[in-house]
Design a protein around this motif. Sequence first.
Motif, PDB file in Angstrom:
ATOM      1  N   VAL A   1     -18.004  40.750 -41.290  1.00  0.00           N
ATOM      2  CA  VAL A   1     -18.359  39.457 -40.687  1.00  0.00           C
ATOM      3  C   VAL A   1     -19.401  39.587 -39.577  1.00  0.00           C
TER       4      VAL A   1
ATOM      5  N   ASN B   1     -13.700  47.248 -41.779  1.00  0.00           N
ATOM      6  CA  ASN B   1     -12.813  48.100 -42.584  1.00  0.00           C
ATOM      7  C   ASN B   1     -13.235  48.150 -44.049  1.00  0.00           C
ATOM      8  N   GLY B   2     -13.582  46.984 -44.610  1.00  0.00           N
ATOM      9  CA  GLY B   2     -13.933  46.939 -46.029  1.00  0.00           C
ATOM     10  C   GLY B   2     -15.258  47.625 -46.309  1.00  0.00           C
TER      11      GLY B   2
ATOM     12  N   ASP C   1     -17.329  40.128 -52.371  1.00  0.00           N
ATOM     13  CA  ASP C   1     -17.224  39.392 -51.113  1.00  0.00           C
ATOM     14  C   ASP C   1     -17.550  37.922 -51.387  1.00  0.00           C
TER      15      ASP C   1
ATOM     16  N   ASP D   1     -14.909  34.228 -54.162  1.00  0.00           N
ATOM     17  CA  ASP D   1     -13.860  33.885 -53.195  1.00  0.00           C
ATOM     18  C   ASP D   1     -12.529  34.110 -53.904  1.00  0.00           C
TER      19      ASP D   1
ATOM     20  N   ASN E   1      -8.968  44.260 -49.205  1.00  0.00           N
ATOM     21  CA  ASN E   1      -9.184  44.363 -47.755  1.00  0.00           C
ATOM     22  C   ASN E   1      -9.067  43.036 -47.019  1.00  0.00           C
TER      23      ASN E   1
ATOM     24  N   TYR F   1      -0.093  34.907 -39.848  1.00  0.00           N
ATOM     25  CA  TYR F   1      -0.603  36.270 -40.081  1.00  0.00           C
ATOM     26  C   TYR F   1       0.564  37.245 -40.212  1.00  0.00           C
TER      27      TYR F   1
ATOM     28  N   LYS G   1       1.354  39.057 -43.799  1.00  0.00           N
ATOM     29  CA  LYS G   1       1.155  40.503 -43.911  1.00  0.00           C
ATOM     30  C   LYS G   1       2.477  41.203 -44.266  1.00  0.00           C
TER      31      LYS G   1
ATOM     32  N   ILE H   1      -7.835  48.123 -34.205  1.00  0.00           N
ATOM     33  CA  ILE H   1      -9.051  48.731 -34.763  1.00  0.00           C
ATOM     34  C   ILE H   1     -10.266  48.001 -34.198  1.00  0.00           C
TER      35      ILE H   1
ATOM     36  N   THR I   1     -13.453  46.618 -34.688  1.00  0.00           N
ATOM     37  CA  THR I   1     -14.337  46.181 -35.785  1.00  0.00           C
ATOM     38  C   THR I   1     -15.074  44.900 -35.389  1.00  0.00           C
TER      39      THR I   1
ATOM     40  N   HIS J   1     -14.881  42.182 -36.837  1.00  0.00           N
ATOM     41  CA  HIS J   1     -13.919  41.088 -37.024  1.00  0.00           C
ATOM     42  C   HIS J   1     -13.256  40.741 -35.688  1.00  0.00           C
TER      43      HIS J   1
ATOM     44  N   ARG K   1      -7.220  46.741 -25.276  1.00  0.00           N
ATOM     45  CA  ARG K   1      -6.619  47.086 -26.575  1.00  0.00           C
ATOM     46  C   ARG K   1      -6.310  48.585 -26.634  1.00  0.00           C
TER      47      ARG K   1
HETATM   48  N1  NAD Z   1      -9.618  45.016 -36.875  1.00  0.00           N
HETATM   49  C1  NAD Z   1      -8.336  45.119 -36.621  1.00  0.00           C
HETATM   50  O1  NAD Z   1      -7.923  45.360 -35.460  1.00  0.00           O
HETATM   51  C2  NAD Z   1      -7.334  44.935 -37.714  1.00  0.00           C
HETATM   52  C3  NAD Z   1      -6.015  45.206 -37.418  1.00  0.00           C
HETATM   53  C4  NAD Z   1      -5.069  45.056 -38.403  1.00  0.00           C
HETATM   54  C5  NAD Z   1      -5.437  44.688 -39.680  1.00  0.00           C
HETATM   55  N2  NAD Z   1      -6.745  44.416 -39.972  1.00  0.00           N
HETATM   56  C6  NAD Z   1      -7.059  43.985 -41.343  1.00  0.00           C
HETATM   57  O2  NAD Z   1      -8.309  44.507 -41.793  1.00  0.00           O
HETATM   58  C7  NAD Z   1      -8.856  43.598 -42.751  1.00  0.00           C
HETATM   59  C8  NAD Z   1     -10.238  43.103 -42.347  1.00  0.00           C
HETATM   60  O3  NAD Z   1     -11.082  44.181 -42.093  1.00  0.00           O
HETATM   61  P1  NAD Z   1     -12.688  43.996 -41.945  1.00  0.00           P
HETATM   62  O4  NAD Z   1     -13.031  44.723 -40.691  1.00  0.00           O
HETATM   63  O5  NAD Z   1     -13.335  44.436 -43.199  1.00  0.00           O
HETATM   64  O6  NAD Z   1     -12.861  42.411 -41.735  1.00  0.00           O
HETATM   65  P2  NAD Z   1     -14.015  41.334 -41.994  1.00  0.00           P
HETATM   66  O7  NAD Z   1     -13.508  40.070 -41.383  1.00  0.00           O
HETATM   67  O8  NAD Z   1     -15.318  41.891 -41.532  1.00  0.00           O
HETATM   68  O9  NAD Z   1     -13.955  41.070 -43.561  1.00  0.00           O
HETATM   69  C9  NAD Z   1     -14.658  41.744 -44.573  1.00  0.00           C
HETATM   70  C10 NAD Z   1     -15.203  40.755 -45.561  1.00  0.00           C
HETATM   71  O10 NAD Z   1     -14.184  39.971 -46.210  1.00  0.00           O
HETATM   72  C11 NAD Z   1     -14.839  38.823 -46.703  1.00  0.00           C
HETATM   73  N3  NAD Z   1     -13.869  37.789 -47.110  1.00  0.00           N
HETATM   74  C12 NAD Z   1     -13.082  37.046 -46.299  1.00  0.00           C
HETATM   75  N4  NAD Z   1     -12.367  36.170 -47.047  1.00  0.00           N
HETATM   76  C13 NAD Z   1     -12.699  36.376 -48.342  1.00  0.00           C
HETATM   77  C14 NAD Z   1     -12.293  35.788 -49.571  1.00  0.00           C
HETATM   78  N5  NAD Z   1     -11.421  34.775 -49.602  1.00  0.00           N
HETATM   79  N6  NAD Z   1     -12.815  36.256 -50.746  1.00  0.00           N
HETATM   80  C15 NAD Z   1     -13.735  37.258 -50.716  1.00  0.00           C
HETATM   81  N7  NAD Z   1     -14.166  37.845 -49.566  1.00  0.00           N
HETATM   82  C16 NAD Z   1     -13.660  37.409 -48.389  1.00  0.00           C
HETATM   83  C17 NAD Z   1     -15.756  38.405 -45.548  1.00  0.00           C
HETATM   84  O11 NAD Z   1     -16.844  37.621 -46.010  1.00  0.00           O
HETATM   85  C18 NAD Z   1     -16.197  39.736 -44.961  1.00  0.00           C
HETATM   86  O12 NAD Z   1     -17.507  40.114 -45.365  1.00  0.00           O
HETATM   87  C19 NAD Z   1      -7.914  42.395 -42.808  1.00  0.00           C
HETATM   88  O13 NAD Z   1      -7.016  42.499 -43.870  1.00  0.00           O
HETATM   89  C20 NAD Z   1      -7.218  42.476 -41.458  1.00  0.00           C
HETATM   90  O14 NAD Z   1      -5.989  41.792 -41.462  1.00  0.00           O
HETATM   91  C21 NAD Z   1      -7.704  44.543 -39.015  1.00  0.00           C
END
Ligand code: NAD
Length: 265
Positions: free
Chosen positions: A18, A24-25, A43, A69, A96, A160, A164, A193, A195, A197, A215
Amino acid sequence: MTGRMAGKRVAVIGAGSVGAGWGNGKAAAVLYAREGAQVLCVDRSEAAAAETAALITGEGGVAYTCAADLTDPIAANAMAHTAQGNMGGLDVLHFNIGTSVKGGLDDTSFDDWQTVFAINLDAAFHATKACVPLMGQGGAIVYISSLAGMNNGPYRYIGYEASKAALQRFSRSIAIEYAPRGIRANTVVPGMIDTPHVAAMIAPGQDMEAVRAARAAQVPLKRQGTAWDIAEAALFLASDAAGFITGVDLRVDGGMGTLMGTSAG
Ligand SMILES: NC(=O)c1ccc[n+]([C@@H]2O[C@H](COP(=O)([O-])OP(=O)(O)OC[C@H]3O[C@@H](n4cnc5c(N)ncnc54)[C@H](O)[C@@H]3O)[C@@H](O)[C@H]2O)c1
């Protein structure tokens, strides 16, 4: 091709990020490719998927993009069709995507609740249902959960937390249902984490460095995790090195869950 994922065909759902930097993804998609896999970058943002795919091909890897989506079961089926067309099947599904809306029962609307469940849980159902038929005899699924699904943190995110927790339970159901076909299902459970996000979620005017420090201070290892910490754990679970591991929740949290008294994972 050499590497821990040589010859594997992987679909990463939510392969973009984002914001600028490593989500992460995005890190997972790039790491699978570095280890020899072909990767379908999926995505809902076509540009985000294309950016990750370009990073992979720029390093000499093999990547395809798919704008979808995953809250829409028709889009999930189209994504699986693309995976079949580009890669001839699938060995790994990496789920992810996840979202949150702050609040407890009092301040969470039913609309917000449904939005969170649509992305965190319904989309996992659609992705799994669409992709499992492509796996034949053997494969691996990695779902990205959150420590919030196992423990109460300092803030309420009721949708959330509940979605989860359900995702982790769903993963264990899939693990047992598909074990006879050699398909393994596990979750990675991230803690704090650092990120894009998280950066995107902070209130306007909040100091990001102060948020980072606060954090990190909550984590026994005294740092936040990175997207690469999550990607490495996912890679292990997706790879043949984890061939006898299914139905587990692997916490990647610098000890935070242990500190909070998590009984499992
Ligand atoms: N960063 C943290 O501290 C943390 C902690 C715990 C869990 N997580 C988990 O990590 C994951 C997110 O990680 P990230 O850093 O990649 O986040 P991010 O928000 O950057 O998401 C990655 C991508 O997912 C896409 N996306 C969102 N909804 C979608 C949908 N409906 N269909 C298709 N694509 C979609 C977005 O466009 C984005 O490019 C989540 O599951 C989150 O719950 C993160």
